[in-house]
Design a protein around this motif. Sequence first.
Motif, PDB file in Angstrom:
ATOM      1  N   GLU A 186       0.888  -1.329   0.156  1.00 39.77           N
ATOM      2  CA  GLU A 186       0.100   0.114   0.186  1.00 39.77           C
ATOM      3  C   GLU A 186       0.930   1.288  -0.468  1.00 39.77           C
ATOM      4  N   ALA A 226      -4.046  -2.120   6.995  1.00 36.11           N
ATOM      5  CA  ALA A 226      -4.430  -0.397   6.119  1.00 36.11           C
ATOM      6  C   ALA A 226      -5.545   0.075   6.776  1.00 36.11           C
ATOM      7  N   LEU A 237     -10.555   5.141   2.165  1.00 39.04           N
ATOM      8  CA  LEU A 237      -9.871   3.620   2.289  1.00 39.04           C
ATOM      9  C   LEU A 237     -11.422   3.002   2.221  1.00 39.04           C
ATOM     10  N   TRP A 255      -3.497   3.832   8.622  1.00 37.49           N
ATOM     11  CA  TRP A 255      -3.529   4.337   7.505  1.00 37.49           C
ATOM     12  C   TRP A 255      -4.256   5.614   8.286  1.00 37.49           C
ATOM     13  N   PRO A 281      -8.028  -2.358  -0.114  1.00 38.74           N
ATOM     14  CA  PRO A 281      -6.657  -3.448  -0.021  1.00 38.74           C
ATOM     15  C   PRO A 281      -7.538  -4.745  -0.629  1.00 38.74           C
TER      16      PRO A 281
END
Length: 498
Positions: free
Chosen positions: A165, A191, A210, A194, A183
């Motif tokens: 990522e 993920a 996301l 983040w 992801p």
Amino acid sequence: MSTRPANLPDKIQHFIDGKFVDSIDGDTFDVIEPVSNEVYITSASAKIEDVNLAVAAAKRAFEEGPWSRMLPRERSRILHKIADIVESRDEQLAEIESWDSGLPITQALGQARRSAENFRFFADLIVAQHDNAFKVPGRQMNYVNRKPIGVAGLITPWNVPFMQESWKLAPAMATGNSVVLKPASYTPLSAALWPDIFREAGVPDGVFNLILGSGGVAGDALVKHPDVPLISFTGDSSTGAMLSTNAAPLLKSLSLELGGKSPAIVFADADLEAALDATVFGVFSLNGERCTAGSRVLVQRDIYDDFVERFAERARNIVVGLPTDPTSEVSALVHPNHTEKVLSYIEIGKGEGRLLAGGGRAEGLPGGNFISPTVFADVKSDARIFQEEIFGPVVAITPFDTDEEALKLANDTRYGLAAYVWTSNLKRAHNFAHGIESGMVWLNSNNVRDLRTPFGGVKASGLGREGGYRSIDFYTIQQSVQISLEVSHSPRFGVSGK
Ligand code: NAP
């Protein structure tokens, strides 16, 4: 049993426009951890409507927010902060990544540090970035006006997820784009770290979004969204092919980093100890779930028997253990479905090669995802275990006599990602490297990559290049601007007629 990391969230949510949110319809999917294969958390599962929200937020941030207009130095400072935060949390990140993916903890730690380095590298690169200007003396000046593109769709796989990522997030954001990250659904946990990292570093809301959920639904919606002009995808070659078909009607920019079946070629004149270390590490590190794994080892006949026996002995001695154990060299594969796939290839291999190590599940470990490092010798080039990507701790070893034969074997697959050549003959090393159909070649080295170099494959291993300035090129538009330095003389249409 592995110990559950402290402070795991209760559930994993999407992050859209600076807020953690559930799916609009409340749908979720179960996430398992690969040691017990038990569900340990649920994740929000995105539908088209959730993807639409994420893309709209990213578009708004791109068009109205400060990120795309900031001076490179300002963005660079924030990217360095991201790198600092990732570095300062490397052990916690590694613990979470190892828990979710089954990577041995020491290797997960290395990947966390590499993730920080990706941000630091692009933070430096955008400040050093320069573009072309051309002069036609007395007549014209031309220069390149480099611009971010808009909303970048980033789709990533489950092997080394956090690092994969970062490899896309860092250049996409560094160049001023907004992003929507999707992801892999086997490994969504890291993920979900983040958002807090980006918030703490000062990334404005809406720049990073996301979405979690299935590739066929959420990933597909991203690929087909008209407001996402570029997609960077890493994953399986067949998914990559499908994705390019889906993106084609909208003529999107695509970067496809796909599968591999990379050869490691060991000539009799090589430093055999170094070659042995590198070829064993090359296929069994990261549990063999590595796109650039040297999963076909080609060995010159003069040294074949000896090298193969030593290779197999090393494989038999590899420590297979819990992901949390710092002595583990190979650990649990990511998911039972993937484990079944790898085991089925091992069964196929038993009819295609001479089994010298491994051959099934590792004994004495919980759950079912631990596979013994498996070595097949005398594998012919038409064998399935020679041709197809297994993506696990399984190697096919094949003898060769001449350079020509080695090159033919090396190139005899649909893939072309990486290659490794071991010889002490300088001319042979370079000539051989130039003949190999692969995006990357390492000569007398394992897979150590300078971030400035291009990364990518040929044939079924991918399309396009990322890495260093190639990433900057992928994530930007290079608009050329022409200025006349003289009175403009154009052919005078419409002057002589009526
Ligand atoms: P994959 O099945 O192709 O999935 C990759 C990503 O694509 C996942 O996020 C997946 O979501 C998503 N996806 C699936 N179908 C999609 C669709 N129709 N539209 C949009 N997105 C879709 O690959 P994987 O099994 O995760 O990863 C292993 C593969 O990645 C191996 O072949 C390996 O060699 C390759 N890889 C290549 C590189 C490289 O740099 N060349 C690096 C690492 C890995 P779900 O998870 O929900 O299915």
